[in-house]
Write an enzyme that holds these catalytic residues in place. Structure first.
Site, PDB file in Angstrom:
ATOM      1  N   GLU A   1      46.821  57.841  11.151  1.00 29.73           N
ATOM      2  CA  GLU A   1      46.535  57.760  12.585  1.00 29.73           C
ATOM      3  C   GLU A   1      47.631  57.045  13.391  1.00 29.73           C
ATOM      4  O   GLU A   1      47.328  56.195  14.226  1.00 29.73           O
ATOM      5  CB  GLU A   1      45.199  57.028  12.807  1.00 29.73           C
ATOM      6  CG  GLU A   1      44.036  57.718  12.145  1.00 29.73           C
ATOM      7  CD  GLU A   1      42.707  57.007  12.372  1.00 29.73           C
ATOM      8  OE1 GLU A   1      41.740  57.685  12.712  1.00 29.73           O
ATOM      9  OE2 GLU A   1      42.643  55.775  12.212  1.00 29.73           O
TER      10      GLU A   1
HETATM   11  C1  NGO Z   1      39.571  56.463   9.297  1.00 29.12           C
HETATM   12  C2  NGO Z   1      40.587  55.486   9.828  1.00 29.12           C
HETATM   13  C3  NGO Z   1      40.146  54.035   9.653  1.00 29.12           C
HETATM   14  C4  NGO Z   1      38.700  53.850  10.086  1.00 29.12           C
HETATM   15  C5  NGO Z   1      37.821  54.810   9.319  1.00 29.12           C
HETATM   16  C6  NGO Z   1      36.376  54.683   9.752  1.00 29.12           C
HETATM   17  C7  NGO Z   1      41.317  56.381   7.901  1.00 29.12           C
HETATM   18  C8  NGO Z   1      42.158  56.724   6.751  1.00 29.12           C
HETATM   19  N1  NGO Z   1      41.737  55.795   9.005  1.00 29.12           N
HETATM   20  O1  NGO Z   1      39.998  56.622   7.932  1.00 29.12           O
HETATM   21  O2  NGO Z   1      40.990  53.222  10.417  1.00 29.12           O
HETATM   22  O3  NGO Z   1      38.287  52.543   9.833  1.00 29.12           O
HETATM   23  O4  NGO Z   1      38.224  56.138   9.475  1.00 29.12           O
HETATM   24  O5  NGO Z   1      35.497  55.563   9.125  1.00 29.12           O
END
Ligand code: NGO
Length: 518
Positions: free
Chosen positions: A330
């Protein structure tokens, strides 16, 4: 892949914590024989010996060619049976023998025989003996896992189990960044997951809301960046000695720690601690919300790579395990070309410090090294991006393995962005065939992540991990030929009383066949 929205995350934040009020009633601990082979994860084969039982008594001794494994077993048996359970220096005529020798299936395989005179576990390595002992624990009446002396008797049903793992990587992840969990809470989770033959614990050590590991060359990361947590809850961080204590505690349970420093995004705590890591040189304020994608290390500054090199260097020096996780997820505030250049350079830094890179599957947008271990966290089985990379993959599909997802609409904790995950959903997929274009031999294993935006206490961890974590552990360990929901919901249900005596505040899913009166 589904796009997460901050709004969804936020609506779940008001959820209250589950209270840890698990008491052990005397009736819950009365010793009762267990059906042979009623083990989670299911073994490769279990052949009962009709009418044969070994009874653990005051005469039972333990002999072990892996001293630590024998000691742990004896300690637990002393606690719950009240018997002396001495460690002896030769295989006893009456007792438990843990012996190194040849069995098929590698370091973690074992063979377990229960006869009228004793139990013999045979394995190539201590890891296999440890796994055999976890199976033995489940063959004993569940009261044997209690912390105080319980009434016997202590029968072990007779038979032979031959067992080995399907996958070498069987992981759990704990996000200690959104909420901080002190050493004791992590050790408690290690105790719980070891029983299900999980062999990796991935610690998500840094994120926007907190930095959780001491770094001597950048001390404000922990002292300032570690001072916060989601929702204004107390922060915290591990000293190097504490981190090493966790590593040692895990190692004694056949578990390797995988540390993660998430970058270039998810870095607000670091940027707030050191303004020189941002492109404009201005440190942002500390952050206690749950938005994602707003922070980035400045990929064009040389100081950023000095920072990464020193942080990774110190962490690698403390970490005996092979993997160092660089996050990479992300990175919405990093331009794609910058992201690629950053990840490629950081892979070199990790390699130079002698570690194998692990990253969320977003890293395939850069140039993953042939050895980079890719952690898939999407939820679209038709996805091609990771399949084409040709790398080993750890499967954490969010719609199946994310332990922070609610079980159903009424679940007081957790989130819903990847869907609702009841036990049957967590169990009902095949890690080797989930991504249609990923050749099964590229799958190294399975990991169950527990993100902690809404998770604040050990009891919260219990509630979200149990019973789904054992379901995922079974997918990672057991041959797919054993996959059968009807049998599994019975076997899993039989674990409930054991969780009660262990003080695990589990979710009592209506999908599971809990034994009556448990
Ligand atoms: C995503 C995000 C995390 C969040 C999570 C919550 C990934 C790999 N990045 O998973 O920052 O905490 O969802 O479900």
């Amino acid at each position: 892949m589904k796009i997460r929205t901050a709004a969804v995350v936020l609506t779940t934040l008001l959820a209250t914590s589950v209270s840890a009020s698990v008491t052990v009633s005397p009736s819950a601990t009365a010793a009762a024989a267990v059906a042979f082979g009623a083990i989670v994860p299911a073994p490769v084969s279990a052949v009962p010996a009709a009418g044969v039982t070994y009874l653990i008594t005051a005469a039972t001794a333990v002999y072990s060619e892996a001293p630590e494994v024998g000691e742990q077993l004896a300690r637990q048996l002393r606690r719950s049976t009240g018997y002396p359970v001495p460690i002896v220096t030769a295989p006893p005529a009456d007792g438990i023998t843990l012996r190194l020798g040849e069995v098929a299936g590698g370091d973690e395989a074992y063979q377990l025989d229960v006869t009228a005179t004793g139990v013999v576990v045979l394995a190539n390595r201590a890891a296999g003996l440890f796994n055999g002992v976890q199976t033995l624990r489940q063959l004993l009446p569940y009261a044997a896992d209690a912390a105080t002396v319980q009434p016997g008797p202590w029968p072990v049903p007779g038979g032979r189990i031959v067992d080995r793992p399907r996958y070498p990587y069987r992981g759990a992840m704990l996000d200690v960044a959104r909420h901080f969990f002190p050493v004791g809470a992590v050790e408690r989770y290690l105790d719980q997951i070891a029983l299900y033959k999980i062999n990796y614990l991935h610690l998500h050590l840094s994120d926007d809301q907190g930095w959780r590991i001491a770094v001597d060359s950048w001390p404000r990361l922990a002292s300032y960046g570690g001072s916060t947590a989601v929702g204004g809850d107390p922060g915290g961080s591990y000293t190097k000695a504490q981190y090493q204590e966790i590593i040692a505690y895990a190692a004694a349970r056949n578990i390797t720690i995988v540390p993660e420093i998430d970058m270039p995004g998810h870095t607000n705590a670091a940027l707030a601690s050191y303004g020189q890591l941002t492109c404009d040189g201005v440190a942002p304020p500390l952050y206690t919300g749950t938005d994602v994608g707003f922070s980035s290390l400045c990929t064009s500054k040389e100081i950023t790579y000095t920072f990464v090199d020193q942080v990774i260097g110190e962490l690698a020096a403390l970490t005996p395990g092979p993997y160092l996780h660089i996050g990479g997820d992300e990175a919405a505030s990093t331009a794609p070309a910058d992201y690629k250049a950053f990840v490629d350079r950081v892979q070199g830094i990790v390699t130079a410090h002698g570690k194998t890179v692990m990253g969320w599957h977003d890293v395939v947008k850069a140039t993953p090294l042939p050895t980079t271990l890719v952690q898939y966290w999407g939820s679209d089985p038709t996805e091609t991006a990771v399949s084409t990379a040709g790398r080993k993959v750890v499967m954490s599909p969010s719609a199946r393995t994310y332990l922070d997802m609610k079980y159903n609409r009424r679940t007081p904790l957790g989130q819903t962005w990847a869907g609702l995950i009841e036990v049957k959903d967590a169990y009902g997929w095949n890690p080797g065939a989930y991504l249609r274009r990923l050749p099964p031999e590229q799958v190294l294993g399975v990991e169950a992540p527990l993100w902690t935006e809404t998770i604040r206490t050990p009891a919260d961890i219990d509630y979200m991990a149990f019973p789904r974590l054992p379901a995922l552990a079974e997918l990672a360990w057991s041959p797919y030929a054993t996959h059968d929901w009807t049998a599994f919901r019975q076997r899993l249900g039989a674990q409930g009383p054991r969780w009660r005596v262990m003080g695990i505040a589990y979710y009592r899913s209506t999908q599971i066949a809990w034994p009556s009166g448990s």
